[in-house]
Scaffold this motif. Structure first.
Motif, PDB file in Angstrom:
ATOM      1  N   GLY A 156     -41.865 -43.302 -72.021  1.00  0.00           N
ATOM      2  CA  GLY A 156     -42.902 -44.335 -71.989  1.00  0.00           C
ATOM      3  C   GLY A 156     -42.339 -45.725 -71.789  1.00  0.00           C
ATOM      4  O   GLY A 156     -43.061 -46.725 -71.897  1.00  0.00           O
ATOM      5  N   LYS A 213     -49.746 -43.080 -77.437  1.00  0.00           N
ATOM      6  CA  LYS A 213     -48.760 -43.304 -76.380  1.00  0.00           C
ATOM      7  C   LYS A 213     -49.282 -44.173 -75.245  1.00  0.00           C
ATOM      8  O   LYS A 213     -48.610 -44.346 -74.236  1.00  0.00           O
ATOM      9  CB  LYS A 213     -48.242 -41.972 -75.859  1.00  0.00           C
ATOM     10  N   ASP A 267     -43.541 -49.312 -69.862  1.00  0.00           N
ATOM     11  CA  ASP A 267     -44.370 -50.369 -70.467  1.00  0.00           C
ATOM     12  C   ASP A 267     -43.468 -51.513 -70.928  1.00  0.00           C
ATOM     13  O   ASP A 267     -43.777 -52.691 -70.736  1.00  0.00           O
ATOM     14  CB  ASP A 267     -45.131 -49.829 -71.689  1.00  0.00           C
ATOM     15  N   LYS A 293     -48.312 -53.282 -64.068  1.00  0.00           N
ATOM     16  CA  LYS A 293     -47.543 -52.056 -64.266  1.00  0.00           C
ATOM     17  C   LYS A 293     -48.443 -50.854 -64.016  1.00  0.00           C
ATOM     18  O   LYS A 293     -49.592 -50.831 -64.463  1.00  0.00           O
ATOM     19  CB  LYS A 293     -46.975 -52.007 -65.690  1.00  0.00           C
TER      20      LYS A 293
HETATM   21 MG    MG Z   1     -46.954 -44.451 -70.676  1.00  0.00          MG
END
Ligand code: MG
Ligand code: ADP
Ligand code: ASP
Length: 416
Positions: free
Chosen positions: A146, A204, A149, A2
């Motif tokens: 976010g 984060k 992920d 990723k």
């Molecule tokens: Mg991130």
């Protein structure tokens, strides 16, 4: 694999990413790649939504913000093709990645991985935009900020990957944000439990849900940098930080630190309702509607009832939900029976996390003393088995994190 927003920001960086991916394929691996939008793009798109309508419909917001990842997934597939690799993109709705219908913060329910596996087996690199999903109603969803992920971990679980490598702009998980504290130390290993708590209080580097999903599905996750020298083959097979189970960590015979990490979260806002009637059910009339609107309430303080049978209720919600929460509570003013609503978006939550706390007293006391010595006022406190959090003025965030990092003796040697 990723790749986050900074790694995907612009053609040159995407080419660098393509080369990292190509090397993994050349080493004999079948690869699925999950990508974020270019750095800053999602913020830009969110800004447009706010301008269009401050109380935006989350379903339409998703239509807008999901586009950032569509661009980068196509660009990475194109770049891989330009390097002579077979590659294709798979948009969230094409796989699909099934989610619930909680728009703007949807939860993944499952991934149809058959077509993906077939294409990978045929030698094609699969490029999947992170962040995107599809609801049962057939609408595009996104997984919360976010969220790429979580897409990556879900894909890894769905295809039974050997490992999920999360490439970002730092070379691993540190004791605290290395951009705030220069003396932060890189952790070689961190347990799922600790990472989950760190993420949930604002580190984060990984989205919270990605960690809980990895824990539940037993996905091996590594956090590492995409900004490594192209030709340098790391001597170490795990150049970044590996997330491991408690048992695995014990096997590694690592010296356990009392505190694993410190996190700061500026994305919380405080709401105070004054003179709420001090009677059974009062609090339920406040939090019921918020829950129904999918607004997560975090810290809650109810002051001891004053003589007139009234009490002040203070709590925090995500900054992004503040306006909606306030609007809802104002509409419920009669039903709740409060006097005034006071909001403050300029607060930050600072948390210290570590499993060592389970067996050691005094962690909270050290925190309160260290903050007091710097004149930092604590507005609210919450604790769990392995965490202590305090709410402070947002302007004091960086200072508080540095002070605590030193107070718990976590600073790296200056020579190192
Ligand atoms: Mg991130
Ligand atoms: P990406 O775009 O790759 O998803 P993010 O910005 O979401 O990257 O996450 C990486 C950032 O997380 C780092 O640049 C760093 O500033 C921040 N961060 C916060 N806490 C930590 C920590 N404990 N260890 C490493 N990075 C952290
Ligand atoms: N682009 C989305 C965000 O900025 C998702 C992600 O990057 O993980 O929140």
């Amino acid at each position: 694999m990723k790749f986050g927003g900074t790694s995907m920001a612009g053609s040159e960086r995407i080419r660098r990413v393509a080369n990292i991916v190509r090397r993994q394929q050349a080493a004999g691996h079948e690869v699925a790649v999950v990508v974020s939008a270019m750095a800053g793009e999602t913020d830009r798109l969110v800004g447009f939504c706010r301008e269009a309508n401050p109380l935006y419909d989350p379903a339409e917001y998703d239509v807008v913000v999901a586009s950032g990842e569509q661009v980068t997934s196509g660009l990475l597939a194109l770049t891989l093709q330009s390097l002579g690799c077979k590659a294709r993109s798979w948009l969230g709705w094409q796989l699909p990645i099934h989610t619930d219908d909680a728009h703007a913060k949807a939860r993944i329910e499952g991934i149809d991985s058959e077509a993906l596996l077939a294409s990978m087996a045929a030698g094609e690199i699969a490029v999947i935009p992170g962040f995107q999903g599809l609801s049962d109603a057939g609408r595009v969803t996104t997984l919360g900020r976010g969220g790429s992920d979580t897409s990556a971990v879900a894909v890894a679980a769905g295809i039974g990957a050997d490992r999920c490598d999360i490439y970002t702009d730092v070379d691993g998980v540190y004791t605290t944000d290395p951009r705030i504290v220069a003396k932060a130390r890189k952790l070689k290993y961190v347990t799922y439990e600790e990472m989950l708590e760190l993420a949930s209080v604002g580190s984060k580097v990984l989205q919270t849900r990605s960690v809980s999903l990895a824990m539940k599905e037993g996905v091996r996750v590594q956090v590492l940098s995409s900004f490594i020298d192209d030709d340098a083959t790391p001597a170490d097979e795990i150049p970044g930080t590996l997330i491991v189970s408690d048992e695995e960590l014990e096997g590694l015979d690592m010296e356990r630190q009392l505190i694993t990490g410190i996190a700061a979260d500026k994305n919380e806002a405080k709401i105070i309702l004054t003179r709420v009637p001090d009677r059974p059910g009062a609090v339920a009339t406040i939090f019921g509607p918020l829950a129904q609107a999918n607004i997560n309430v975090d810290m809650i303080i109810q002051n001891v009832g004053r003589d007139k049978g009234e009490t002040d209720v203070t709590f925090t919600v995500p900054s992004a939900d503040l306006l909606r929460a306030q609007t809802l509570l104002e509409a419920q003013k009669e039903a709740i029976g409060y006097n005034r609503i006071i909001t403050d978006g300029k607060v930050a939550k600072i948390s210290v996390v570590g499993v060592g706390m389970k067996s050691h007293a005094g962690v909270a006391a050290t925190m309160f003393r260290a903050l007091a010595d710097r004149g930092i006022n604590i507005q609210a406190i919450s604790t769990s088995e392995i965490k202590v959090s305090v709410l402070i003025d947002e302007d004091e965030t960086e200072l508080a994190v540095r002070v605590l990092h030193t107070a718990y003796e976590m600073d790296a040697d200056e020579a190192a």
